[in-house]
Scaffold this motif. Structure first.
Motif, PDB file in Angstrom:
ATOM      1  N   GLU A 139       0.829  -1.197   0.000  1.00 45.51           N
ATOM      2  CA  GLU A 139       0.000   0.000   0.000  1.00 45.51           C
ATOM      3  C   GLU A 139       0.867   1.251   0.000  1.00 45.51           C
ATOM      4  N   LEU A 195       2.365   1.641  -3.451  1.00 39.87           N
ATOM      5  CA  LEU A 195       1.345   2.095  -4.390  1.00 39.87           C
ATOM      6  C   LEU A 195       1.076   3.589  -4.217  1.00 39.87           C
ATOM      7  N   THR A 196       0.994   4.032  -2.969  1.00 43.02           N
ATOM      8  CA  THR A 196       0.784   5.452  -2.700  1.00 43.02           C
ATOM      9  C   THR A 196       1.932   6.281  -3.256  1.00 43.02           C
ATOM     10  N   LEU A 215       3.937   5.484  -5.743  1.00 41.50           N
ATOM     11  CA  LEU A 215       3.849   5.463  -7.208  1.00 41.50           C
ATOM     12  C   LEU A 215       2.747   6.394  -7.707  1.00 41.50           C
ATOM     13  N   GLU A 216       1.603   6.408  -7.031  1.00 42.06           N
ATOM     14  CA  GLU A 216       0.512   7.294  -7.430  1.00 42.06           C
ATOM     15  C   GLU A 216       0.932   8.756  -7.299  1.00 42.06           C
ATOM     16  N   GLU A 217       1.637   9.068  -6.218  1.00 38.21           N
ATOM     17  CA  GLU A 217       2.106  10.445  -6.023  1.00 38.21           C
ATOM     18  C   GLU A 217       3.111  10.827  -7.099  1.00 38.21           C
ATOM     19  N   LEU A 272       3.335   9.523 -10.119  1.00 38.79           N
ATOM     20  CA  LEU A 272       2.601   9.640 -11.375  1.00 38.79           C
ATOM     21  C   LEU A 272       1.860  10.973 -11.448  1.00 38.79           C
ATOM     22  N   ALA A 273       1.243  11.362 -10.337  1.00 44.19           N
ATOM     23  CA  ALA A 273       0.536  12.643 -10.307  1.00 44.19           C
ATOM     24  C   ALA A 273       1.510  13.798 -10.495  1.00 44.19           C
ATOM     25  N   THR A 293       2.560  13.916 -14.144  1.00 45.01           N
ATOM     26  CA  THR A 293       1.463  14.418 -14.968  1.00 45.01           C
ATOM     27  C   THR A 293       1.370  15.934 -14.852  1.00 45.01           C
TER      28      THR A 293
END
Length: 90
Positions: free
Chosen positions: A70, A73-74, A76-78, A80-81, A84
């Motif tokens: 978890e 994943l957090t 990686l999401e940060e 990616l954001a 972007t």
């Protein structure tokens, strides 16, 4: 309060004073009761204490790995954001 050693001594004296047929009957009854109880316990869907402990350890390791995943994943999401956003600004 009763002294456990004294009670055990009295119980032994009573047992020793019983006639042999009564002692044998008591042993037979005890054996039969043990057999019935063991038979009923075998019918239950239970696990041994050892198996329970093993499964507890497996569950703890699984929870730890899930928590680590978890967090990854957090992160990686940060990332990616952030990537972007950076592309939008260019």
């Amino acid at each position: 309060m009763f002294d456990p050693k004294k009670l055990e001594q009295i119980a032994k004296q009573i047992h020793d004073s019983m006639p042999e047929p009564v002692k044998e009957l008591g042993a037979d009854v005890e054996q039969k009761v043990r057999q019935v109880i063991q038979g009923q316990l075998n019918k239950l869907d239970v696990v041994s204490r050892e198996e329970f402990e093993v499964q507890t350890q497996v569950l703890l390791r699984t929870r730890q790995k899930l928590s680590e995943m978890e967090q990854k994943l957090t992160a990686l999401e940060e990332k990616l954001a952030a990537d972007t956003e950076e592309k939008k600004e260019q």
